[in-house]
Design an enzyme around this catalytic site. Structure first.
Site, short mmCIF file in Angstrom:
data_model
loop_
_atom_site.label_atom_id
_atom_site.label_comp_id
_atom_site.label_asym_id
_atom_site.label_seq_id
_atom_site.Cartn_x
_atom_site.Cartn_y
_atom_site.Cartn_z
N ASN A 81 -10.01 120.27 95.08
CA ASN A 81 -11.12 119.75 95.87
C ASN A 81 -12.35 119.65 94.96
O ASN A 81 -12.67 120.61 94.24
CB ASN A 81 -11.44 120.67 97.06
CG ASN A 81 -10.35 120.63 98.11
OD1 ASN A 81 -9.76 119.58 98.36
ND2 ASN A 81 -10.08 121.76 98.73
N HIS B 68 -10.39 125.20 90.71
CA HIS B 68 -9.16 125.89 91.16
C HIS B 68 -8.20 124.87 91.72
O HIS B 68 -8.60 123.94 92.43
CB HIS B 68 -9.48 126.96 92.20
CG HIS B 68 -10.37 126.52 93.31
ND1 HIS B 68 -11.74 126.41 93.17
CD2 HIS B 68 -10.10 126.12 94.58
CE1 HIS B 68 -12.27 125.97 94.30
NE2 HIS B 68 -11.29 125.78 95.18
N LEU B 69 -6.94 125.07 91.40
CA LEU B 69 -5.87 124.22 91.93
C LEU B 69 -5.23 124.97 93.10
O LEU B 69 -4.76 126.10 92.94
CB LEU B 69 -4.84 123.96 90.83
CG LEU B 69 -3.65 123.08 91.23
CD1 LEU B 69 -4.12 121.67 91.61
CD2 LEU B 69 -2.63 123.01 90.10
N HIS B 70 -5.25 124.35 94.28
CA HIS B 70 -4.54 124.93 95.42
C HIS B 70 -3.07 124.58 95.30
O HIS B 70 -2.71 123.40 95.13
CB HIS B 70 -5.05 124.32 96.74
CG HIS B 70 -6.45 124.65 97.11
ND1 HIS B 70 -6.77 125.61 98.05
CD2 HIS B 70 -7.63 124.12 96.70
CE1 HIS B 70 -8.10 125.66 98.21
NE2 HIS B 70 -8.64 124.77 97.40
N ASP C 203 -4.70 132.93 98.05
CA ASP C 203 -5.92 132.57 98.77
C ASP C 203 -6.17 133.61 99.86
O ASP C 203 -5.25 134.05 100.55
CB ASP C 203 -5.78 131.17 99.39
CG ASP C 203 -7.12 130.59 99.82
OD1 ASP C 203 -7.56 129.61 99.21
OD2 ASP C 203 -7.73 131.15 100.77
N ILE C 204 -7.43 134.01 100.03
CA ILE C 204 -7.79 135.03 101.01
C ILE C 204 -7.61 134.52 102.45
O ILE C 204 -7.45 135.33 103.38
CB ILE C 204 -9.24 135.52 100.75
CG1 ILE C 204 -9.45 136.92 101.29
CG2 ILE C 204 -10.26 134.53 101.31
CD1 ILE C 204 -10.75 137.56 100.80
N GLY D 49 -14.90 119.14 100.31
CA GLY D 49 -14.99 120.49 100.86
C GLY D 49 -14.91 121.59 99.83
O GLY D 49 -14.52 122.72 100.16
N GLN D 50 -15.27 121.30 98.57
CA GLN D 50 -15.26 122.38 97.57
C GLN D 50 -16.33 123.40 97.92
O GLN D 50 -17.49 123.04 98.13
CB GLN D 50 -15.52 121.81 96.16
CG GLN D 50 -15.39 122.89 95.08
CD GLN D 50 -15.58 122.35 93.66
OE1 GLN D 50 -15.90 121.18 93.45
NE2 GLN D 50 -15.38 123.23 92.68
P1 5GP Z 1 -12.30 125.11 98.06
O1 5GP Z 1 -12.72 124.87 99.47
O2 5GP Z 1 -13.47 125.39 97.14
O3 5GP Z 1 -11.37 124.08 97.49
O4 5GP Z 1 -11.40 126.43 98.09
C1 5GP Z 1 -11.91 127.71 97.99
C2 5GP Z 1 -10.81 128.63 98.45
O5 5GP Z 1 -11.14 129.93 98.04
C3 5GP Z 1 -10.64 128.66 99.97
O6 5GP Z 1 -9.31 128.28 100.31
C4 5GP Z 1 -10.96 130.11 100.33
O7 5GP Z 1 -10.12 130.62 101.36
C5 5GP Z 1 -10.73 130.84 99.02
N1 5GP Z 1 -11.54 132.02 98.85
C6 5GP Z 1 -12.86 132.17 99.15
N2 5GP Z 1 -13.28 133.41 98.82
C7 5GP Z 1 -12.20 134.05 98.31
C8 5GP Z 1 -12.00 135.38 97.79
O8 5GP Z 1 -12.90 136.21 97.73
N3 5GP Z 1 -10.75 135.68 97.36
C9 5GP Z 1 -9.71 134.78 97.41
N4 5GP Z 1 -8.53 135.19 96.97
N5 5GP Z 1 -9.87 133.53 97.88
C10 5GP Z 1 -11.10 133.18 98.33
#
Ligand code: 5GP
Ligand code: ZN
Length: 114
Positions: free
Chosen positions: A87, A100-102, A30-31, A93-94
């Protein structure tokens, strides 16, 4: 999907810090990591969220979850514990609409989440 961020990471159109890849699954850091381990596991095929998953995706979803456990094991955090989270949509908060699975771990995690 041409405008999907995670499809672009899958196709290498934008860079990702990749930790695992096979024919169907990609895992990358994750970034904006929320813990020492924060890996995102995605199917290479675009699927917007868990709401769009069908019985045809059962194997794929299982592969994401089992691969998360394997990465946790490689990193030595299996016994201590870790969290795996999908999410889905606004209330969770998606922000990226490619499922994607965290995988989050490497520190103690509070429960319940916010
Ligand atoms: P969500 O909130 O949709 O469950 O998670 C999205 C995740 O993607 C967040 O934890 C966010 O930090 C990560 N993310 C967003 N943009 C990028 C990116 O460009 N590269 C990577 N590796 N992760 C990202
Ligand atoms: Zn996508």
């Amino acid at each position: 999907m041409s405008d999907c961020l995670f499809c672009k990471i899958v196709s290498r159109e934008i860079p990702g810090s990749i930790v695992y890849e096979d024919d169907r699954v990609l895992a990358f850091n994750d970034i904006n990591p929320q813990a020492p381990t924060h890996v995102l596991l995605v199917p290479k095929r675009h699927l917007a969220s868990l709401n769009e998953a069908t019985a045809d995706d059962d194997r794929l979803i299982g592969e994401l979850v089992r691969r998360a456990a394997a990465i946790a094991a490689e990193r030595g955090i299996s016994a201590g514990g870790y969290r795996t989270v999908f999410n889905t949509n606004r209330d969770a908060g998606q922000t990226v609409f490619h499922i994607h699975l965290h995988l989050i771990g490497g520190r103690g995690l509070a429960w319940p989440p916010g």
